[in-house]
Design an enzyme around this catalytic site. Sequence first.
Site, PDB file in Angstrom:
ATOM      1  N   HIS A 125       0.817  -1.217   0.000  1.00 35.74           N
ATOM      2  CA  HIS A 125       0.000   0.000   0.000  1.00 35.74           C
ATOM      3  C   HIS A 125       0.843   1.255   0.000  1.00 35.74           C
ATOM      4  CE1 HIS A 125       0.698   0.711   4.307  1.00 35.74           C
ATOM      5  NE2 HIS A 125       0.312  -0.535   4.568  1.00 35.74           N
ATOM      6  N   CYS A 142       2.642  -4.995   6.547  1.00 30.71           N
ATOM      7  CA  CYS A 142       2.497  -4.748   5.116  1.00 30.71           C
ATOM      8  C   CYS A 142       3.806  -4.238   4.523  1.00 30.71           C
ATOM      9  CB  CYS A 142       1.403  -3.703   4.886  1.00 30.71           C
ATOM     10  SG  CYS A 142      -0.232  -4.214   5.465  1.00 30.71           S
TER      11      CYS A 142
END
EC number: 2.-.-.-
Length: 167
Positions: A125, A142
Site C-alpha cells: 500500500h 504490510c
Amino acid sequence: MKRAFCAFILLAASLGSPAAANVDPSGPEARLQITQLLLDKSSRRLYLLNGKKAVRSYQVDLGSNPAGPKQFQSDGRTPEGLYHITHRNPHSNFFLSLGISYPNDRDRARARALGRDPGGDIFIHGRGARVQNPPRDWTRGCAAVTDREMAEIFDLVPPGTPIFIKP
C-alpha cells in the site's frame, strides 16, 4: 507449487546484482506485462517482473518488527514465502492497496501451534494523507511505498499475480 517456488528462489538469487536494483522506472520496459513480484525484505525492495526480468524496483517500508516470517496477528512482521495478489482496493486507508493472500494453510497452522490468531489484511500500500514522513518500518506487517509509486503498482499488477516474499 514446488517448481514455482524453486523458480522464485533462482530468480531471487539473480536479482542480487546491482543492475537489477537500478531498473529505470521510466524506461520502455514499463509497458510490459507484470507476471510476478519479488519482495526482498533484507534489501527492502519490491521488484515487478516480466518473466525473470525486473522492470520496476521500489524501496519499501515493512512491519515494525521485520526480521523473520509473520507468525501471528500484531507481531509487526511481514510474511515470507509464496503468495499471490488477491485483490485491488481503491478505497484503502493508505491511499491504494493490493491484497496479499496471507494467511495460507501453513501460516494458520503455525499460529494455531502457538495458540494465536494468524492475523490477515496484509497489503502492498501507499502512505495516504495521514502518514507523512514515517519511520523506516512502520506498518503492521504490510509493505508500503510512496503514493505515487503505489498508483503505478496498482495500475500494473493484476489480481492473481504471484508474489514471493524472501527474508
